[in-house]
Design a protein around this motif. Structure first.
Motif, PDB file in Angstrom:
ATOM      1  N   LEU A  45       0.830  -1.208   0.000  1.00  0.00           N
ATOM      2  CA  LEU A  45       0.000   0.000   0.000  1.00  0.00           C
ATOM      3  C   LEU A  45       0.864   1.257   0.000  1.00  0.00           C
ATOM      4  N   PHE A  46       1.953   1.226   0.766  1.00  0.00           N
ATOM      5  CA  PHE A  46       2.860   2.376   0.767  1.00  0.00           C
ATOM      6  C   PHE A  46       3.374   2.680  -0.643  1.00  0.00           C
ATOM      7  N   ARG A  47       3.732   1.615  -1.366  1.00  0.00           N
ATOM      8  CA  ARG A  47       4.233   1.822  -2.719  1.00  0.00           C
ATOM      9  C   ARG A  47       3.156   2.384  -3.641  1.00  0.00           C
ATOM     10  N   ALA A  48       1.924   2.027  -3.383  1.00  0.00           N
ATOM     11  CA  ALA A  48       0.823   2.503  -4.218  1.00  0.00           C
ATOM     12  C   ALA A  48       0.538   3.988  -4.017  1.00  0.00           C
ATOM     13  N   PHE A  49       0.960   4.521  -2.882  1.00  0.00           N
ATOM     14  CA  PHE A  49       0.689   5.939  -2.612  1.00  0.00           C
ATOM     15  C   PHE A  49       1.269   6.854  -3.689  1.00  0.00           C
ATOM     16  N   ALA A  50       2.386   6.458  -4.300  1.00  0.00           N
ATOM     17  CA  ALA A  50       3.023   7.302  -5.326  1.00  0.00           C
ATOM     18  C   ALA A  50       2.098   7.515  -6.515  1.00  0.00           C
ATOM     19  N   ASN A  51       1.167   6.567  -6.715  1.00  0.00           N
ATOM     20  CA  ASN A  51       0.235   6.670  -7.839  1.00  0.00           C
ATOM     21  C   ASN A  51      -1.181   7.020  -7.393  1.00  0.00           C
ATOM     22  N   ALA A  52      -1.310   7.478  -6.155  1.00  0.00           N
ATOM     23  CA  ALA A  52      -2.640   7.782  -5.625  1.00  0.00           C
ATOM     24  C   ALA A  52      -3.289   8.908  -6.421  1.00  0.00           C
TER      25      ALA A  52
END
Length: 582
Positions: free
Chosen positions: A202-209
């Motif tokens: 989920l942390f990695r997905a934040f960059a594409n939020a």
């Protein structure tokens, strides 16, 4: 558990042997349906945070519950254990997909401003050397092409009202930027990701939020600017940067006012990732312009430098740790390159003014103000609005050291160039030369006096020296153009015989000079009055003295002293046809 995330690697179907395996098979089947056709899948929640597939959510929960129960601890159940681990990864991946789908931020109140900014007119120009059309259209305002006041809200110039309002930080307090329903979904997602032991995913997905509030403005740079001029693009960039900085502050405040539940532990990282991603987009866009060195773009490049300098502190406040350090270094690197480009542009602007052949030969208006002079002073006035920035950029890195040095060199170069131009165009026209230089120096003085920023750069001593030069040119003009006329009244010096003939020669010479000089242009009414007075003081007393020495000519004289004064008051009205070009 820390299961690896990915599409579930379901193998050949195995008949369930236990209740746990049967539950896993049903959950696998539901996840498998999503895995096979994700494009057709509407997701668990729609963008508005309404449920659209409760069955899929139930399958995710079932997998996570099975993982918590650990129903396959024995070695002989290793195959089922691997299937469960794969299903947990698929469930976590499903939650990430939902995270990227849900709408947390509400940009509906900003659509009007985004639309207006994308269509904003960019007709007003801040080119330091305007085109002929721009110069003519601005002639009524002394050649100032852009009326912006150079205040700290630099990007507010020439933008629509709806957009300018967003440059006021207080306006953002009244805008609801967050979707509470979307925040509740973040809680549901975070709850399940934590249970799956896949928080890093989920942390990695934040960059594409997604963030419609910011992305709607960034889209103007990505799409709308593709067909725009450099000036328009940079102007929009400065505006968008200011808006995004203020929007980020408001978004942070509004998200912290919510109760995100399980997402509370992710909130800081989420905001940091959104901020970093959008700031990098802005910086990459700005970096693309650092290679521009055309002096025509100098004011726009200064605007970009100032916008980035102004926005950087508020943008960096949204970051921390390594992110903040990296963005700070990136920002400083771009500012350094922008400063280097500005220094090159400043030198180019001075070279433009000093050049012999960079401006087309145009009619001099018989001593009027040359377009080069108007353009030079427009350049000076535009640069004066950026004095603090230019002093910072030039200090220690340029031989002139400050904007004051630049302006002084620029005007000195202008004066030398004008003298060279006139010397080439009309080497023998002494009176015309002095009139031309008086006109142009007086114009410079007038523009300096009308702009407090420019006046403070040059100082009183500089102005006093230029006023003295104007006075010298006025006196030299009168002596060169009217001295020969007055000399005709000196009968003793020339031994020219009868006074009537002398008077006739004077009258003829006076009329020729008056007809010629009446058509010469002196735009400044103060200078025009000074010149007329200087001519009158040279001609009228000499004429009166001649008539007093020749009383017999009193009644036959064509002009009285008052007639001469009246005729000389019509000098310098313009419309010359003498053909001199410089």
């Amino acid at each position: 558990m820390g299961a690896a995330v990915g599409k579930p690697a379901f193998g050949v179907a195995v008949a369930p042997k236990t209740q746990a395996e049967e539950r896993l098979a049903l959950a696998e089947h539901a996840l498998l349906q999503w895995t096979r056709s994700p494009g057709a899948d509407s997701g668990i929640w729609d963008a508005g945070a309404s449920y659209t597939n409760r069955g899929l959510l139930a399958a995710v929960d079932e997998v996570l519950l099975l993982a918590a129960e650990n129903p396959f601890p024995l070695p002989e159940a290793a195959s089922a254990r691997r299937r469960l681990d794969s299903a947990v990864g698929a469930a976590a991946s499903r939650m990430v997909e939902e995270f990227l789908r849900v709408r947390v931020w509400n940009a509906s109140l900003l659509r009007g401003a985004v639309h207006r900014l994308s269509l904003a007119s960019t007709n007003q120009s801040r080119l330091i050397f305007p085109s002929a059309g721009e110069r003519n259209s601005s002639a009524g305002t002394g050649g100032v092409v852009d009326a912006s006041d150079g205040s700290r809200s630099r990007a507010s110039s020439s933008v629509p009202h709806e957009v300018a309002a967003l440059l006021d930080a207080e306006v953002w307090d009244d805008l609801d930027l967050i979707c509470p329903a979307g925040v509740s979904v973040l809680h549901e997602i975070a709850l399940r990701v934590v249970r799956a032991g896949c928080t890093e995913v989920l942390f990695r997905a934040f960059a594409n939020a997604p963030c419609d509030v910011l992305d709607s403005f960034l889209s103007i740079l990505r799409v709308e600017c593709s067909q725009q001029t450099t000036e328009a693009v940079i102007k929009r960039w400065t505006t968008v940067t200011e808006i995004i900085g203020k929007a980020m502050v408001a978004m942070r405040r509004q998200l912290y006012a919510q109760n995100p539940g399980a997402f509370d532990g992710f909130r800081d990282e989420y905001l940091l990732a959104i901020a970093e991603n959008r700031i990098l987009i802005l910086l990459d866009f700005a970096n693309g312009f650092t290679s521009i060195t055309s002096h025509e773009k100098l004011v726009y490049m200064l605007g970009m430098y100032e916008a980035l300098t102004d926005a950087a502190p508020s943008l960096l406040l949204l970051l921390s740790g390594a992110r903040k350090e990296a963005i700070s270094e990136r920002t400083q690197g771009i500012l350094t390159k922008l400063a280097g480009a500005v220094r090159i542009m400043v030198s180019g602007a001075i070279a433009k003014i000093q050049g012999d052949s960079l401006f087309p030969h145009t009619p001099s208006a018989a001593g009027g103000v040359h377009p080069l002079t108007r353009d030079a002073m427009t350049c000076v006035e535009l640069l004066a609005r950026h004095r603090t920035t230019l002093d910072l950029i030039l200090a220690g890195a340029d031989e002139r050291g400050s904007l004051a040095g630049v302006v002084s060199d620029l005007i000195a170069g202008l004066e030398r160039n004008l003298q060279r131009r006139f010397a080439v165009a009309c080497a023998d026209a002494g009176g015309s030369r002095h009139l031309f230089l008086a006109n142009n120096i007086s114009f410079v003085l007038s523009r300096v006096a009308d702009d407090d920023g420019v006046a403070s750069l040059l100082g009183d001593a500089w102005a006093a020296r230029r006023r003295s030069r104007v006075e010298q040119h006025v006196a030299s003009y009168a002596a060169s153009s009217w001295g020969p006329v007055v000399a005709l009244l000196d009968t003793t010096a020339c031994g020219r015989g009868k006074s009537a003939k002398v008077l006739a020669e004077f009258n003829a010479a006076f009329n020729r000079s008056r007809d010629s000089e009446m058509c010469r242009e002196v735009p400044d009414p103060v200078l025009r009055a000074v010149l007329r007075n200087a001519v009158s003081e040279m001609v009228v007393p000499a004429y009166c003295a001649f008539l007093q020495k020749q009383p017999k000519l009193g009644k036959s004289a064509r002009y009285t002293a008052d007639d001469l004064v009246e005729l000389l008051s019509e000098l310098f009205e313009g419309e010359s046809t003498d053909g001199i070009k410089i």
